[in-house]
Write an enzyme that holds these catalytic residues in place. Structure first.
Site, PDB file in Angstrom:
ATOM      1  N   CYS A   7       0.868  -1.184   0.000  1.00 33.47           N
ATOM      2  CA  CYS A   7       0.000   0.000   0.000  1.00 33.47           C
ATOM      3  C   CYS A   7       0.903   1.231   0.000  1.00 33.47           C
ATOM      4  O   CYS A   7       2.092   1.133  -0.333  1.00 33.47           O
ATOM      5  CB  CYS A   7      -0.974  -0.013   1.180  1.00 33.47           C
ATOM      6  SG  CYS A   7      -0.195   0.043   2.811  1.00 33.47           S
ATOM      7  N   ARG A  13      -3.319  -0.554   5.450  1.00 30.01           N
ATOM      8  CA  ARG A  13      -3.925  -1.661   4.693  1.00 30.01           C
ATOM      9  C   ARG A  13      -3.008  -2.870   4.523  1.00 30.01           C
ATOM     10  O   ARG A  13      -3.425  -4.003   4.816  1.00 30.01           O
ATOM     11  CB  ARG A  13      -4.363  -1.154   3.304  1.00 30.01           C
ATOM     12  CG  ARG A  13      -5.514  -0.179   3.369  1.00 30.01           C
ATOM     13  CD  ARG A  13      -5.695   0.572   2.056  1.00 30.01           C
ATOM     14  NE  ARG A  13      -4.571   1.477   1.805  1.00 30.01           N
ATOM     15  CZ  ARG A  13      -4.406   2.220   0.716  1.00 30.01           C
ATOM     16  NH1 ARG A  13      -5.313   2.148  -0.257  1.00 30.01           N
ATOM     17  NH2 ARG A  13      -3.368   3.020   0.587  1.00 30.01           N
ATOM     18  N   ASP A 114      -8.422   3.769   1.072  1.00 29.55           N
ATOM     19  CA  ASP A 114      -7.451   4.171   2.080  1.00 29.55           C
ATOM     20  C   ASP A 114      -8.204   4.638   3.334  1.00 29.55           C
ATOM     21  O   ASP A 114      -8.957   5.615   3.273  1.00 29.55           O
ATOM     22  CB  ASP A 114      -6.622   5.321   1.489  1.00 29.55           C
ATOM     23  CG  ASP A 114      -5.515   5.765   2.418  1.00 29.55           C
ATOM     24  OD1 ASP A 114      -5.484   5.305   3.577  1.00 29.55           O
ATOM     25  OD2 ASP A 114      -4.688   6.573   1.974  1.00 29.55           O
TER      26      ASP A 114
HETATM   27  P1  4NP Z   1      -1.786   2.880   4.029  1.00 26.95           P
HETATM   28  O1  4NP Z   1      -2.461   4.220   4.584  1.00 26.95           O
HETATM   29  O2  4NP Z   1      -1.240   3.210   2.654  1.00 26.95           O
HETATM   30  O3  4NP Z   1      -2.916   1.915   3.971  1.00 26.95           O
HETATM   31  O4  4NP Z   1      -0.691   2.492   5.003  1.00 26.95           O
HETATM   32  C1  4NP Z   1      -1.810   5.451   4.617  1.00 26.95           C
HETATM   33  C2  4NP Z   1      -0.775   5.661   5.484  1.00 26.95           C
HETATM   34  C3  4NP Z   1      -0.161   6.907   5.544  1.00 26.95           C
HETATM   35  C4  4NP Z   1      -0.592   7.905   4.716  1.00 26.95           C
HETATM   36  C5  4NP Z   1      -1.630   7.706   3.825  1.00 26.95           C
HETATM   37  C6  4NP Z   1      -2.232   6.461   3.775  1.00 26.95           C
HETATM   38  N1  4NP Z   1       0.025   9.183   4.789  1.00 26.95           N
HETATM   39  O5  4NP Z   1      -0.417  10.103   4.084  1.00 26.95           O
HETATM   40  O6  4NP Z   1       0.996   9.348   5.545  1.00 26.95           O
END
Ligand code: 4NP
Length: 144
Positions: A7, A13, A114
């Site tokens: 991800c 995720r 997300d």
């Molecule tokens: P992930 O979620 O991709 O599912 O781990 C996110 C984690 C961090 C961020 C965005 C989505 N961020 O903008 O830091």
């Protein structure tokens, strides 16, 4: 067989996808996860992911966020992306057709939303989507 879940940050995720798939497979299968950005490298999963996994009997609290490396495309046999941006970013690292063939969306033609800016219900929804996807993946890899 080595399977990688990807991800953006590797804190919401893909750590869940890693924990869920691991819970369905024997230790003959290596399941890891990584993020396309390095911003959260070394951090534990988001507490909301840890909590929703725990609610369903899965402990992901010991995972540490890793930044995806181009070598991962050599080392892993299957690479599952959560959304189309991840898919584009991972594919951009592929050096050949063989590596491209390993990469797909975990929900085939849909995205895992997300949940980072969302609430506990959004994390529960992500858990359910990933649980169903990992059930299908586990059946497919055990057959192959
Ligand atoms: P992930 O979620 O991709 O599912 O781990 C996110 C984690 C961090 C961020 C965005 C989505 N961020 O903008 O830091």
């Amino acid at each position: 067989m080595k399977i990688l879940m990807v991800c953006l940050g590797n804190i919401c995720r893909s750590p869940l996808a890693e924990g869920i798939l691991k819970s369905k497979l024997s230790s003959d299968f290596i399941v890891e996860s990584a993020g396309t950005i390095d911003m959260h490298q070394g951090k534990a999963p988001d507490s909301r992911s840890i909590n929703v996994a725990k609610k369903h009997g899965i402990d992901i609290s010991n995972q540490k966020s890793k930044h995806l490396q181009s070598k991962d495309l050599e080392d892993f046999d299957l690479i599952f992306c959560m959304d189309r941006n991840n898919l584009k970013d991972v594919k951009s690292l592929a050096k050949n057709e063989e590596q491209l063939q390993k990469i797909s969306l975990i929900l085939n033609d849909a995205e895992v939303p997300d949940p980072y800016w969302g609430n506990a219900d959004d994390f529960e929804n992500v858990f359910q989507l990933l649980d169903e996807a990992c059930e299908r993946i586990s059946r497919e890899v055990v057959k192959s």
